[in-house]
Design a protein around this motif. Sequence first.
Motif, PDB file in Angstrom:
ATOM      1  N   VAL A   1      -8.707   3.147 -12.421  1.00 22.97           N
ATOM      2  CA  VAL A   1      -8.405   2.271 -11.291  1.00 22.97           C
ATOM      3  C   VAL A   1      -9.174   0.951 -11.393  1.00 22.97           C
ATOM      4  N   HIS A   2      -8.489  -0.125 -11.053  1.00 22.39           N
ATOM      5  CA  HIS A   2      -9.071  -1.465 -11.112  1.00 22.39           C
ATOM      6  C   HIS A   2      -9.159  -2.105  -9.727  1.00 22.39           C
ATOM      7  N   GLY A   3      -8.199  -1.771  -8.834  1.00 20.33           N
ATOM      8  CA  GLY A   3      -8.305  -2.374  -7.518  1.00 20.33           C
ATOM      9  C   GLY A   3      -7.107  -2.120  -6.629  1.00 20.33           C
ATOM     10  N   LEU A   4      -7.126  -2.796  -5.490  1.00 18.14           N
ATOM     11  CA  LEU A   4      -6.089  -2.678  -4.463  1.00 18.14           C
ATOM     12  C   LEU A   4      -5.601  -4.070  -4.091  1.00 18.14           C
ATOM     13  N   ASN A   5      -4.292  -4.222  -4.033  1.00 16.51           N
ATOM     14  CA  ASN A   5      -3.680  -5.390  -3.405  1.00 16.51           C
ATOM     15  C   ASN A   5      -3.241  -4.965  -2.011  1.00 16.51           C
ATOM     16  N   LEU A   6      -3.833  -5.514  -0.975  1.00 16.65           N
ATOM     17  CA  LEU A   6      -3.476  -5.134   0.389  1.00 16.65           C
ATOM     18  C   LEU A   6      -2.194  -5.846   0.788  1.00 16.65           C
ATOM     19  N   ARG A   7      -1.311  -5.098   1.499  1.00 22.05           N
ATOM     20  CA  ARG A   7       0.021  -5.622   1.793  1.00 22.05           C
ATOM     21  C   ARG A   7       0.436  -5.317   3.218  1.00 22.05           C
ATOM     22  N   GLU A   8       1.331  -6.157   3.734  1.00 19.42           N
ATOM     23  CA  GLU A   8       1.955  -5.895   5.032  1.00 19.42           C
ATOM     24  C   GLU A   8       3.003  -4.800   4.915  1.00 19.42           C
ATOM     25  N   GLN A   9       3.770  -4.829   3.801  1.00 21.69           N
ATOM     26  CA  GLN A   9       4.896  -3.927   3.602  1.00 21.69           C
ATOM     27  C   GLN A   9       4.642  -3.008   2.416  1.00 21.69           C
ATOM     28  N   ASP A  10       5.233  -1.816   2.481  1.00 20.97           N
ATOM     29  CA  ASP A  10       5.144  -0.880   1.376  1.00 20.97           C
ATOM     30  C   ASP A  10       6.082  -1.315   0.250  1.00 20.97           C
ATOM     31  N   ALA A  11       5.704  -0.994  -0.976  1.00 18.78           N
ATOM     32  CA  ALA A  11       6.546  -1.292  -2.140  1.00 18.78           C
ATOM     33  C   ALA A  11       6.233  -0.277  -3.222  1.00 18.78           C
ATOM     34  N   PRO A  12       7.250   0.166  -3.983  1.00 13.14           N
ATOM     35  CA  PRO A  12       7.019   1.215  -4.978  1.00 13.14           C
ATOM     36  C   PRO A  12       6.166   0.746  -6.143  1.00 13.14           C
ATOM     37  N   GLY A  13       5.361   1.687  -6.680  1.00 10.86           N
ATOM     38  CA  GLY A  13       4.597   1.429  -7.892  1.00 10.86           C
ATOM     39  C   GLY A  13       5.361   1.932  -9.110  1.00 10.86           C
ATOM     40  N   PHE A  14       4.621   2.212 -10.190  1.00  7.33           N
ATOM     41  CA  PHE A  14       5.254   2.559 -11.466  1.00  7.33           C
ATOM     42  C   PHE A  14       6.127   3.797 -11.358  1.00  7.33           C
ATOM     43  N   TRP A  15       5.550   4.959 -10.959  1.00  6.48           N
ATOM     44  CA  TRP A  15       6.344   6.181 -10.923  1.00  6.48           C
ATOM     45  C   TRP A  15       7.342   6.155  -9.773  1.00  6.48           C
ATOM     46  N   GLU A  16       6.991   5.497  -8.683  1.00  5.10           N
ATOM     47  CA  GLU A  16       7.921   5.423  -7.547  1.00  5.10           C
ATOM     48  C   GLU A  16       9.171   4.640  -7.926  1.00  5.10           C
ATOM     49  N   GLN A  17       9.042   3.643  -8.793  1.00  4.73           N
ATOM     50  CA  GLN A  17      10.223   2.912  -9.276  1.00  4.73           C
ATOM     51  C   GLN A  17      11.047   3.753 -10.238  1.00  4.73           C
ATOM     52  N   ASN A  18      10.440   4.835 -10.735  1.00  2.00           N
ATOM     53  CA  ASN A  18      11.117   5.686 -11.714  1.00  2.00           C
ATOM     54  C   ASN A  18      11.488   7.049 -11.127  1.00  2.00           C
ATOM     55  N   GLY A  19      11.656   7.116  -9.804  1.00  2.00           N
ATOM     56  CA  GLY A  19      12.226   8.303  -9.193  1.00  2.00           C
ATOM     57  C   GLY A  19      11.283   9.169  -8.399  1.00  2.00           C
ATOM     58  N   TYR A  20       9.972   8.863  -8.409  1.00  2.00           N
ATOM     59  CA  TYR A  20       9.043   9.675  -7.631  1.00  2.00           C
ATOM     60  C   TYR A  20       9.027   9.209  -6.176  1.00  2.00           C
ATOM     61  N   ASN A  21       8.652  10.137  -5.289  1.00  2.00           N
ATOM     62  CA  ASN A  21       8.662   9.891  -3.852  1.00  2.00           C
ATOM     63  C   ASN A  21       7.674   8.775  -3.480  1.00  2.00           C
ATOM     64  N   MET A  22       7.985   8.037  -2.422  1.00  2.00           N
ATOM     65  CA  MET A  22       7.104   6.947  -1.992  1.00  2.00           C
ATOM     66  C   MET A  22       5.796   7.457  -1.404  1.00  2.00           C
ATOM     67  N   HIS A  23       5.766   8.723  -0.912  1.00  2.00           N
ATOM     68  CA  HIS A  23       4.558   9.241  -0.275  1.00  2.00           C
ATOM     69  C   HIS A  23       3.882  10.307  -1.132  1.00  2.00           C
TER      70      HIS A  23
END
Length: 197
Positions: free
Chosen positions: A165-187
């Motif tokens: 782990v390198h860090g966190l980008n804090l966001r207003e809205q949720d957005a998928p990461g690597f595996w979430e873009q490839n079919g894994y659940n958002m939660h």
Amino acid sequence: MSVISRGFGARRRESDERLPPGQYLTEDFPVLSAGPTPRIPTESWEFVVVGRDGIRHTWTWEELHALPIETVTTDIHCVTRWSKLGTKWRGVAVERLLDAVGDDAAFAEVFSYGGYTTNLSRDDLVGGRAWIALEFDGEPLAPEHGGPARLLVPHLYFWKSAKWVHGLNLREQDAPGFWEQNGYNMHGDPWKEERYW
């Protein structure tokens, strides 16, 4: 991330009330990764939290170790269906870093050395639910398990506990990461079997 390591297969479910549905118990600590293993010297390692205002807040390896380090004993569950019970970790609660930044963004993109990303809500990062893990089983965290530091979010499937782990980008809205873009659940709640879309 073109190389997928072995261990992504599934096995039968075992009967144990500590196991979420569809999981089997392992005594090993399987190594699963996508892409080569980054080797990050602690002298150049840093943890970064980027607030919604774009300001970067950073901690060096020494600065992170100057914060209270907690001992965590917990079960972990991989989406590939293995679970390991009673694992022992030491690390810094993510909540301490978010409190220091003073940004109450509802979501975060976790980013790692090597390019991996995943998404988490603030609710999954605070309240004693997430740590920057520095040790496993009394030893410094090995590179194949995400060392020198990985995220530890044991109440979710283990792909959310980002290695290197390198860090966190804090966001207003949720957005998928690597595996979430490839079919894994958002939660990724293992007790609800939130494995895939």
